[in-house]
Design an enzyme around this catalytic site. Structure first.
Site, short mmCIF file in Angstrom:
data_model
loop_
_atom_site.label_atom_id
_atom_site.label_comp_id
_atom_site.label_asym_id
_atom_site.label_seq_id
_atom_site.Cartn_x
_atom_site.Cartn_y
_atom_site.Cartn_z
N ASP A 237 -0.61 -8.71 3.20
CA ASP A 237 -1.98 -8.33 3.57
C ASP A 237 -2.30 -6.90 3.16
O ASP A 237 -3.39 -6.42 3.39
CB ASP A 237 -2.27 -8.59 5.06
CG ASP A 237 -1.56 -7.62 6.00
OD1 ASP A 237 -0.89 -6.69 5.52
OD2 ASP A 237 -1.69 -7.79 7.23
N ASP A 238 -1.34 -6.24 2.55
CA ASP A 238 -1.54 -4.84 2.17
C ASP A 238 -2.13 -4.69 0.77
O ASP A 238 -2.52 -3.59 0.38
CB ASP A 238 -0.21 -4.08 2.20
CG ASP A 238 0.39 -4.06 3.60
OD1 ASP A 238 -0.35 -3.76 4.54
OD2 ASP A 238 1.59 -4.35 3.73
N SER B 196 -5.48 -5.90 5.95
CA SER B 196 -4.76 -5.96 7.23
C SER B 196 -5.70 -6.40 8.35
O SER B 196 -6.91 -6.18 8.27
CB SER B 196 -4.19 -4.58 7.57
OG SER B 196 -3.14 -4.29 6.72
N ASN C 153 5.39 -6.20 5.23
CA ASN C 153 4.19 -5.49 5.64
C ASN C 153 4.52 -4.03 5.93
O ASN C 153 5.64 -3.69 6.27
CB ASN C 153 3.67 -6.15 6.93
CG ASN C 153 2.32 -5.61 7.34
OD1 ASN C 153 1.37 -5.69 6.57
ND2 ASN C 153 2.23 -5.06 8.54
N SER D 152 8.14 -7.76 8.03
CA SER D 152 7.37 -6.57 8.38
C SER D 152 8.31 -5.40 8.58
O SER D 152 9.38 -5.56 9.18
CB SER D 152 6.56 -6.79 9.66
OG SER D 152 5.71 -7.92 9.50
#
Ligand SMILES: *[C@@H]1O[C@H](CO)[C@@H](O)[C@H](O)[C@H]1NC(C)=O
Ligand SMILES: *[C@@H]1O[C@H](CO)[C@@H](O)[C@H](O)[C@H]1NC(C)=O
Ligand SMILES: *[C@@H]1O[C@H](CO)[C@@H](O)[C@H](O)[C@H]1NC(C)=O
Ligand SMILES: *[C@@H]1O[C@H](CO)[C@@H](O)[C@H](O)[C@H]1NC(C)=O
Ligand SMILES: *[C@@H]1O[C@H](CO)[C@@H](O)[C@H](O)[C@H]1NC(C)=O
Length: 352
Positions: A29-30, A61, A138, A171
């Site tokens: 999501d970055d 994000s 993440n 993450s």
């Protein structure tokens, strides 16, 4: 931990295990230019895997599992780190690597664009079915149940698991870093990617040929504490829920605004244990102590078949009677392929 001598040797010598190369779809999501995802991509390819990234064009994000497709066929602004200029198509590849794709949508949208457009059209030998889906690593940890509606890293992963692909969310406790700024192997992005790689390789190496890496509907959530090297910290079996943080709305009298704070003492709701091993530590606690947490989850959100569940159904029993006594009158009997539990260990998307 079960590590074969061959695996240990391969790891120690840094040799590629070409024979065990699998097809891995990556997302995050970055954004597709992140140092974390690019470093893990590099390591997985170095180990002999076929790897394709389809990740958001820009930072996405906090989107959770939202599936938001762009309404513009072309980019209205440059992508992350100006890798692709405004006006270029909203779906495309990195100019230097045709297996790294960007799409201008949310993380879950990128998962679907990968499965339903990129793979069928450009990678026909993948038959639309990666052996493994990886999200991340993440920038920032994703710990406990409350982030699962919020985390794009997890949203992308749930999307893949729902589409019958084993998914692992990763993450790390590090900060955003462009892949262009990764100039040596002694930086937080490479460390997070290396630790992720060491964990992911266990799942790959300990899966038999033509076996799925995870059972259908299963996922793994990995969280990594702050690192000062690529060395693997202690790795601990954890629970997603339990010992987790939950928000409350903190009102600021001066600004008249709300912000979120962690509830103290911790909420009882998120600590209620119905599924899994209730004696395992929570991932929040383990990562706080410097360990790598590995939680196993399923996307079967139904309550387990226990007396509490029956008690809840009982409250609305009179409603169910109208439809034939609660278990369905034939019309609504569950289809066998949707209810089979242990029989349906593997599978592909079912088409009606
Ligand atoms: C592609 O590679 C060239 C030459 O190595 C470099 O100058 C350029 O910045 C790279 N572009 C991207 C988008 O990474
Ligand atoms: C979108 O990009 C394509 C390819 O770069 C180009 O041919 C087309 O004219 C663009 N469309 C718009 C509306 O900018
Ligand atoms: C490696 O790169 C980082 C920046 O990402 C820098 O801070 C560090 O000094 C570099 N280390 C070496 C040994 O060059
Ligand atoms: C409350 O808001 C004021 C004004 O915006 C700010 O200066 C202050 O730091 C805030 N207090 C807290 C505890 O966040
Ligand atoms: C079963 O229940 C549904 C929904 O209440 C109803 O429409 C249907 O007619 C019932 N079928 C039989 C065979 O009772």
């Amino acid at each position: 931990m079960r590590v074969s001598i061959a695996t240990a040797l391969t790891t120690a010598l840094g040799l590629a295990q070409v024979s065990s190369g699998i097809k891995i779809l990556m997302n995050n999501d970055d954004g597709f230019g992140g140092g974390n995802i690019r470093e893990l991509y590099r390591l997985l390819k170095g180990a002999g895997h076929d790897v394709i990234i389809v990740a958001p064009a820009v930072q996405q994000s906090g989107q959770g599992g939202r599936t938001d497709f762009t309404t513009s066929p072309n980019l209205t602004a440059p992508t992350q780190y100006n890798i692709i200029p405004a006006g270029a198509p909203s779906l495309g590849t990195d100019p230097n690597d045709s297996n790294i794709w960007y799409y201008n949508g949310t993380p879950a949208a990128c998962t679907f664009v990968a499965l339903d457009y990129v793979l069928p059209n450009f990678y026909p030998d993948w038959t639309g079915a990666p052996d493994l889906f990886l999200s991340g690593p993440n920038y920032g940890v994703n710990l406990g149940a409350f982030v699962y509606s919020l985390s794009g890293t997890l949203g992308a992963t749930y999307a893949a698991i729902a589409r019958s692909i084993p998914g692992i969310a990763l993450s790390a406790s590090n900060k955003a870093l462009s892949y262009k700024d990764v100039t040596n192997t002694s930086n937080p992005a490479t460390w997070a990617a290396t630790v992720s790689f060491k964990v992911v390789e266990q799942f790959i190496d300990n899966t038999g040929p033509s076996q799925p890496i995870l059972p259908l509907g299963y996922g793994v959530n990995v969280n990594i504490p702050p690192l000062t090297s690529a060395e693997l910290p202690p790795v601990v079996k954890t629970r997603m829920t339990g010992e987790a943080e939950v928000d409350y709305a903190a009102y600021n009298e001066t600004s008249g605004l709300f912000t979120w704070e962690n509830l103290r003492p911790r909420a009882a709701g998120v600590n209620a244990c119905y599924n899994g091993d209730c004696s395992l530590p929570g991932e929040t606690y383990v990562v706080g102590g410097g360990g790598v947490s590995v939680s196993v989850f399923t996307i079967d959100y139904d309550a387990p078949s226990v007396p509490y569940t029956e008690m809840v159904f009982e409250k609305a029993a009179s409603l169910f009677e109208g439809a034939g006594g609660g278990d369905g009158n034939g019309t609504y009997k569950a289809k066998r392929h949707l209810t089979a539990r242990r029989e349906l260990f593997v599978g592909r998307d079912l088409k009606d």
